[in-house]
Design a protein around this motif. Structure first.
Motif, PDB file in Angstrom:
ATOM      1  N   LYS A 354      -2.180   5.150  -5.183  1.00  0.00           N
ATOM      2  CA  LYS A 354      -2.179   6.151  -4.112  1.00  0.00           C
ATOM      3  C   LYS A 354      -3.166   5.767  -3.009  1.00  0.00           C
ATOM      4  O   LYS A 354      -2.914   6.011  -1.827  1.00  0.00           O
ATOM      5  CB  LYS A 354      -2.539   7.525  -4.669  1.00  0.00           C
ATOM      6  N   SER A 355      -4.273   5.154  -3.408  1.00  0.00           N
ATOM      7  CA  SER A 355      -5.294   4.795  -2.427  1.00  0.00           C
ATOM      8  C   SER A 355      -5.060   3.419  -1.807  1.00  0.00           C
ATOM      9  O   SER A 355      -5.663   3.084  -0.787  1.00  0.00           O
ATOM     10  CB  SER A 355      -6.678   4.811  -3.077  1.00  0.00           C
ATOM     11  N   GLY A 356      -4.230   2.603  -2.447  1.00  0.00           N
ATOM     12  CA  GLY A 356      -4.006   1.241  -1.985  1.00  0.00           C
ATOM     13  C   GLY A 356      -4.888   0.216  -2.666  1.00  0.00           C
ATOM     14  O   GLY A 356      -4.796  -0.978  -2.384  1.00  0.00           O
ATOM     15  N   TYR A 357      -5.735   0.672  -3.608  1.00  0.00           N
ATOM     16  CA  TYR A 357      -6.676  -0.222  -4.285  1.00  0.00           C
ATOM     17  C   TYR A 357      -6.461  -0.176  -5.789  1.00  0.00           C
ATOM     18  O   TYR A 357      -6.066   0.841  -6.350  1.00  0.00           O
ATOM     19  CB  TYR A 357      -8.122   0.166  -3.952  1.00  0.00           C
ATOM     20  N   ILE A 358      -6.766  -1.302  -6.416  1.00  0.00           N
ATOM     21  CA  ILE A 358      -6.681  -1.431  -7.871  1.00  0.00           C
ATOM     22  C   ILE A 358      -7.983  -2.073  -8.356  1.00  0.00           C
ATOM     23  O   ILE A 358      -8.505  -2.993  -7.719  1.00  0.00           O
ATOM     24  CB  ILE A 358      -5.481  -2.308  -8.291  1.00  0.00           C
TER      25      ILE A 358
END
Length: 504
Positions: A354-358
């Motif tokens: 959802k945030s674009g980060y992993i």
């Protein structure tokens, strides 16, 4: 002792005679006691059953504790599933029927029950080398203290059970005073510290050491505001000369570099299809990404929030300077640290993150079965920051900054001036906690909570603060904030009293 060989065995589930509902204080019998605890080999086998309790998601696997509670409640991580029990925590509603809190509470007492049995039976054992028996008891006491540390910091005073229970025991047990729980924790750790070795041979690596005991004492004293004791126990740990910071941040967490000198204690896992592994890679890797990178499954349960990413220090061009980000995070267009052919899309699908980060701290390779990555419980970096906090509180601020700077130097950040004031130094300690320990048991909700900084932090950092309706939740205006005693525990033990502002 690779991965402690933490096979629960028949002993862990049968000899101990305590089901997962032990914490409800339901009568339980020891079914085959006489068959065990005849010699130290039996006692060592029983001890493995105590260690095995740490592997559960409800205890120390960095799922229920580090993710669901510590970092999602603080708001720096986002839980992608949106299950009702998680929403209750992250919205700070905190009902006594929350199943995550129930399971954490119950699993802690299951671990305590196993530790109590080992301590009692080995103390009563006539045969065997006394030094070996002392070390077995010391390890069980360390784990018992670890569980009570979690209980007292989450729930306050709880039933203090230090002997095995059976069907003849009084099971309506009231809550002990908070200070009595802390005293028990300190007694166990001081006792264990005296008998445990500084380090183990390779066959037993991963077991609790005297350094583990000093580290948990460091945390226990800090929570209670015993800053002088924090300084003393930390300096005693330094004299051991066993632990230190690694040069490379990512290497701390690598499965190929486990039980390194920065790890004072961690939950041991082994890759495979049995109960020795964990689901951490599945919970990390982005759902929908190619299986050649993720392995058997990818759920992306927990992802870093944009405002946490934005909290990193940047250079003049706006690029993040902090090496910790580049060691353990990938965002749009960024390549995986160990699998560089995997690159996050420039436009990250919502299902991936959802945030674009992993976070890649634990996702290091594709895993077909359960992961063997160990979960850190106490790291040397935390001890340094705890020490710095205690030094600052004992009017040794300039010296405290030196230890904060050890953490910052490894992260590639500029050093703080030793002329920094006391309040600014405390802020610096908490900033480093936030960047250093994402998705670990330290640095999130509990550290903010013990210093009364939680509400101030979320007001400043959580974009959805207005939706939390903090003023309508009086349990958030206590110091410290406590979770409710679970309704399930009260159903079986009516001697339990609820924490203020909650109902059963």
């Amino acid at each position: 002792m690779k991965k402690l060989k933490l096979i629960a065995l028949l002993l862990a589930g049968v000899t101990v005679g305590c089901s997962d509902s032990f914490l409800s204080l339901k009568p339980t019998d020891i079914v085959i006691e006489e068959e065990f605890f005849k010699n130290t080999s039996d006692a060592e086998a029983a001890l493995l059953g105590v260690y095995s309790t740490l592997q559960r998601e409800e205890t120390f696997s960095n799922v229920r504790d580090a993710a669901d509670i510590e970092w999602a409640i603080s708001g720096d991580m986002y839980e992608m599933d949106g299950s009702a029990n998680r929403i209750e925590l992250h919205s700070l509603t905190l009902p006594s029927t929350n199943t995550i809190l129930r399971d954490v509470y119950t699993a802690a007492y299951n671990g305590i029950a196993r530790a109590n049995l080992v301590i009692k039976k080995v103390q009563d054992m006539g045969e065997g080398d006394q030094g070996v028996k002392d070390r077995i008891i010391g390890q069980a006491k360390f784990i018992r203290a670890l569980y009570y540390y979690r209980l007292v910091t989450y729930f306050g005073g709880v039933p203090l059970i230090l002997d095995p229970l059976n069907a003849n025991s009084e099971l309506q047990i009231p809550r002990a005073k908070v200070e009595d729980v802390w005293k028990s924790i300190e007694n166990d750790l001081i006792s264990a510290n005296e008998v445990l070795p500084k380090s183990w041979d390779p066959a037993n690596v991963g077991k609790a050491t005297s350094g583990s005991c000093k580290a948990l004492l460091n945390k226990s004293y800090l929570w209670q505001g015993k800053y002088g004791d924090v300084v003393k126990i930390t300096e005693a740990l330094f004299t051991e000369g066993v632990y230190g910071l690694l040069t490379d941040y990512r290497s701390i967490f690598l499965e190929t570099n486990e039980n390194n000198k920065e790890i004072l204690f961690s939950t041991q896992f082994r890759e495979g299809t049995d109960a020795e592994g964990n689901n951490i890679v599945k919970r990390t890797a982005p759902r929908g990404a190619p299986a050649e990178f993720t392995g058997g499954a990818a759920w992306s349960n927990f992802v870093p929030q944009q405002h946490w990413v934005d909290g990193h220090e940047k250079d003049a061009q706006g690029k993040i300077k902090d090496k910790r980000y580049w060691s353990t995070i990938i965002g749009p267009g960024e390549a995986h640290q160990n699998m560089p052919t995997f690159v996050m899309p420039a436009s990250v699908p919502a299902g991936w993150s959802k945030s674009g980060y992993i976070m890649t701290k634990y996702w290091q390779k594709p895993t077909l079965n359960n992961s063997g990555v160990n979960m850190p419980i106490i790291r040397y970096a935390e001890i340094l920051l705890n020490y710095a906090e205690a030094l600052n509180e004992t009017n040794q601020t300039s010296k405290a900054i030196d230890y904060i700077n050890e953490i910052r130097e490894r992260a590639g950040l500029s050093l703080l001036a030793n002329s920094l004031g006391k309040d600014a130094t405390l802020d610096a300690v908490f900033q480093e906690r936030r960047m250093e320990f994402i998705w670990e048991p330290s640095g999130g909700f509990s550290d903010l909570n013990r210093r009364g900084r939680f509400l101030e932090f979320i007001k400043k950092e959580r974009p959805n603060y207005a939706d939390l309706n903090v003023d309508q939740k009086p349990w958030l205006n206590t110091q410290p904030i406590l979770f409710p005693i679970p309704r399930d525990a009260w159903d079986r033990n009516k001697a339990l009293e609820q924490n203020p502002h909650y109902t059963f």
